[in-house]
Design a protein around this motif. Structure first.
Motif, mmCIF file in Angstrom:
data_model
loop_
_atom_site.group_PDB
_atom_site.id
_atom_site.type_symbol
_atom_site.label_atom_id
_atom_site.label_comp_id
_atom_site.label_asym_id
_atom_site.label_seq_id
_atom_site.Cartn_x
_atom_site.Cartn_y
_atom_site.Cartn_z
ATOM 1 N N PHE A 142 -28.781 -30.020 20.756
ATOM 2 C CA PHE A 142 -28.879 -29.256 19.496
ATOM 3 C C PHE A 142 -29.921 -28.147 19.620
ATOM 4 O O PHE A 142 -29.730 -27.038 19.122
ATOM 5 N N SER A 191 -32.367 -36.808 16.156
ATOM 6 C CA SER A 191 -31.089 -36.144 16.450
ATOM 7 C C SER A 191 -30.469 -35.595 15.168
ATOM 8 O O SER A 191 -30.063 -34.436 15.100
ATOM 9 N N ARG A 195 -22.945 -42.538 21.789
ATOM 10 C CA ARG A 195 -21.977 -41.526 21.368
ATOM 11 C C ARG A 195 -20.923 -42.110 20.427
ATOM 12 O O ARG A 195 -20.725 -41.603 19.313
ATOM 13 N N ARG A 213 -30.252 -50.923 17.510
ATOM 14 C CA ARG A 213 -30.308 -50.004 16.364
ATOM 15 C C ARG A 213 -31.752 -49.782 15.926
ATOM 16 O O ARG A 213 -32.197 -48.648 15.790
ATOM 17 N N MET A 260 -24.384 -30.092 8.746
ATOM 18 C CA MET A 260 -24.234 -31.079 7.669
ATOM 19 C C MET A 260 -24.456 -30.466 6.293
ATOM 20 O O MET A 260 -23.871 -30.894 5.309
ATOM 21 N N TYR A 300 -22.409 -46.560 23.686
ATOM 22 C CA TYR A 300 -22.844 -46.935 22.333
ATOM 23 C C TYR A 300 -23.377 -45.711 21.574
ATOM 24 O O TYR A 300 -22.985 -45.460 20.427
ATOM 25 N N LEU A 331 -20.492 -44.966 18.674
ATOM 26 C CA LEU A 331 -20.844 -45.515 17.364
ATOM 27 C C LEU A 331 -21.316 -44.409 16.425
ATOM 28 O O LEU A 331 -21.136 -44.487 15.212
ATOM 29 N N GLY A 332 -21.900 -43.364 17.009
ATOM 30 C CA GLY A 332 -22.277 -42.201 16.205
ATOM 31 C C GLY A 332 -21.048 -41.468 15.688
ATOM 32 O O GLY A 332 -20.981 -41.082 14.520
ATOM 33 N N TYR A 390 -30.168 -40.469 23.095
ATOM 34 C CA TYR A 390 -30.475 -39.722 21.867
ATOM 35 C C TYR A 390 -31.258 -38.452 22.202
ATOM 36 O O TYR A 390 -31.020 -37.386 21.631
ATOM 37 N N GLY A 439 -21.934 -41.299 11.443
ATOM 38 C CA GLY A 439 -22.234 -39.958 10.929
ATOM 39 C C GLY A 439 -21.137 -38.960 11.267
ATOM 40 O O GLY A 439 -20.882 -38.022 10.514
ATOM 41 N N ARG A 442 -20.290 -54.227 17.746
ATOM 42 C CA ARG A 442 -21.625 -54.843 17.682
ATOM 43 C C ARG A 442 -21.588 -56.267 18.219
ATOM 44 O O ARG A 442 -22.530 -56.706 18.881
HETATM 45 C C1 HEM Z 1 -26.068 -35.116 10.676
HETATM 46 C C2 HEM Z 1 -25.945 -35.947 11.636
HETATM 47 C C3 HEM Z 1 -25.846 -37.433 11.505
HETATM 48 C C4 HEM Z 1 -25.692 -38.213 10.389
HETATM 49 C C5 HEM Z 1 -25.590 -37.777 8.945
HETATM 50 C C6 HEM Z 1 -25.642 -39.586 10.830
HETATM 51 C C7 HEM Z 1 -25.505 -40.680 10.002
HETATM 52 C C8 HEM Z 1 -25.403 -41.977 10.401
HETATM 53 C C9 HEM Z 1 -25.288 -43.123 9.524
HETATM 54 C C10 HEM Z 1 -25.227 -43.062 8.016
HETATM 55 C C11 HEM Z 1 -25.212 -44.216 10.294
HETATM 56 C C12 HEM Z 1 -25.127 -45.681 9.829
HETATM 57 C C13 HEM Z 1 -23.704 -46.101 9.746
HETATM 58 C C14 HEM Z 1 -23.529 -47.606 9.756
HETATM 59 O O1 HEM Z 1 -24.479 -48.379 9.897
HETATM 60 O O2 HEM Z 1 -22.373 -48.017 9.654
HETATM 61 C C15 HEM Z 1 -25.275 -43.775 11.673
HETATM 62 C C16 HEM Z 1 -25.215 -44.610 12.741
HETATM 63 C C17 HEM Z 1 -25.256 -44.183 14.030
HETATM 64 N N1 HEM Z 1 -25.409 -42.893 14.490
HETATM 65 FE FE1 HEM Z 1 -25.646 -41.274 13.357
HETATM 66 N N2 HEM Z 1 -25.759 -39.620 12.190
HETATM 67 C C18 HEM Z 1 -25.888 -38.329 12.628
HETATM 68 C C19 HEM Z 1 -26.050 -37.902 13.925
HETATM 69 C C20 HEM Z 1 -25.984 -38.727 15.014
HETATM 70 C C21 HEM Z 1 -26.112 -38.287 16.390
HETATM 71 C C22 HEM Z 1 -26.329 -36.850 16.848
HETATM 72 C C23 HEM Z 1 -25.983 -39.397 17.168
HETATM 73 C C24 HEM Z 1 -26.009 -39.505 18.669
HETATM 74 C C25 HEM Z 1 -25.254 -38.824 19.428
HETATM 75 C C26 HEM Z 1 -25.764 -40.527 16.290
HETATM 76 C C27 HEM Z 1 -25.564 -41.835 16.695
HETATM 77 C C28 HEM Z 1 -25.431 -42.922 15.854
HETATM 78 C C29 HEM Z 1 -25.261 -44.289 16.310
HETATM 79 C C30 HEM Z 1 -25.226 -44.761 17.750
HETATM 80 C C31 HEM Z 1 -25.167 -45.073 15.166
HETATM 81 C C32 HEM Z 1 -24.973 -46.578 15.130
HETATM 82 C C33 HEM Z 1 -26.306 -47.284 14.969
HETATM 83 C C34 HEM Z 1 -26.086 -48.780 14.883
HETATM 84 O O3 HEM Z 1 -25.714 -49.238 13.818
HETATM 85 O O4 HEM Z 1 -26.282 -49.446 15.890
HETATM 86 N N3 HEM Z 1 -25.789 -40.088 15.001
HETATM 87 N N4 HEM Z 1 -25.385 -42.411 11.709
#
Ligand code: HEM
Length: 224
Positions: A210, A24, A132, A14, A34, A130, A134-135, A203, A139, A177
């Motif tokens: 996009f 991203s 894709r 992370r 968003m 991971y 987890l994302g 990423y 988010g 995790r």
């Molecule tokens: C507007 C777009 C996005 C928003 C608002 C957003 C928001 C967030 C937030 C708030 C978290 C933390 C959640 C947590 O810790 O439980 C998170 C984690 C994550 N997001 Fe995004 N995200 C967005 C786009 C993306 C994109 C495009 C990707 C990749 C394809 C992505 C991949 C991830 C991953 C892998 C995590 C987990 C990170 C970790 O804790 O190891 N996100 N996102």
């Protein structure tokens, strides 16, 4: 370079990729969605790209599901393709398959996943998995709420983001995790670095998708 073995591997991943996450998240096409200023067509175009990504990703993930050492990453409830197909049918119509195409970055992204799968590089598959899933479980859940409200979609059209089959998203993310931590402990330092690099690459592909979607939209507007 910081050693990747000092912290739980999930934290290393992370922290080591969060700046790429910000890129991203901050891509204009994504930000517009968003902010509620993306069109319904923008959302449909994004769902179509997901289809081509997950076609490659879920084929690769069969290798994770087949091995008890990595099966925890890919339980049945995580599979997205049936939901994507249903969403596309709801959003576009029965002939959706003839009406969608990957942008160049999506084609490159899928090709990279297929290349890793063909090599049988498990850590590489986990890296893409991971990034894709987890994302989508993070988010993605916010995106689904925004899009549903803005375009008046109920379950139809946003099934992709419904992970009810996995139980509570937070519990699953914690289990995921823990699985990353255990998996990381089986890798040596250079392999952990290589996997982190692949997450950053993943990423990069998402950001490039996009950018390409933004370009395609601008080209369509200019032609209209
Ligand atoms: C507007 C777009 C996005 C928003 C608002 C957003 C928001 C967030 C937030 C708030 C978290 C933390 C959640 C947590 O810790 O439980 C998170 C984690 C994550 N997001 Fe995004 N995200 C967005 C786009 C993306 C994109 C495009 C990707 C990749 C394809 C992505 C991949 C991830 C991953 C892998 C995590 C987990 C990170 C970790 O804790 O190891 N996100 N996102």
């Amino acid at each position: 370079m910081e050693e990747t073995g000092e912290k739980p591997f999930s934290v290393t991943l992370r922290e080591g990729s969060w700046s790429d996450h910000s890129d991203s998240e901050g891509a204009t096409f994504m930000e517009d969605i968003m902010r509620g200023i993306g069109s319904r067509q923008d959302y449909i175009d994004l769902v179509a790209q997901h289809y081509f990504m997950y076609e490659a990703l879920e084929e690769a993930a069969m290798q994770l599901a087949a091995d008890p050492a990595t099966a925890a990453f890919h339980p049945a409830g995580i599979v997205r393709m049936p939901a994507l197909e249903a969403d596309l049918a709801a959003l576009i119509g029965a002939d959706w398959r003839e009406r969608i195409a990957p942008v160049p970055a999506t084609a490159d992204y899928a090709a990279r996943i297929r290349e890793i799968a063909a090599e049988g590089w498990i850590a590489g598959i986990v890296a893409h998995h991971y990034t894709r899933y987890l994302g989508d479980l993070s988010g993605g859940q916010m995106i689904a709420k925004r899009v549903a409200r803005q375009h008046g979609l109920s379950a139809e059209g946003i099934a992709f983001y419904d992970f009810a089959g996995l139980g509570a998203p937070t519990d699953f993310k914690n289990a995921y995790r823990a699985a990353l931590d255990a998996f990381g402990a089986t890798l040596d330092e250079s392999e952990r670095q290589r996997m982190l690099d692949e997450v950053r690459t993943a990423y990069g592909f998402n950001t490039a998708v996009f950018v390409d979607l933004g370009k395609a939209k601008a080209a369509k507007a200019a032609a209209a």
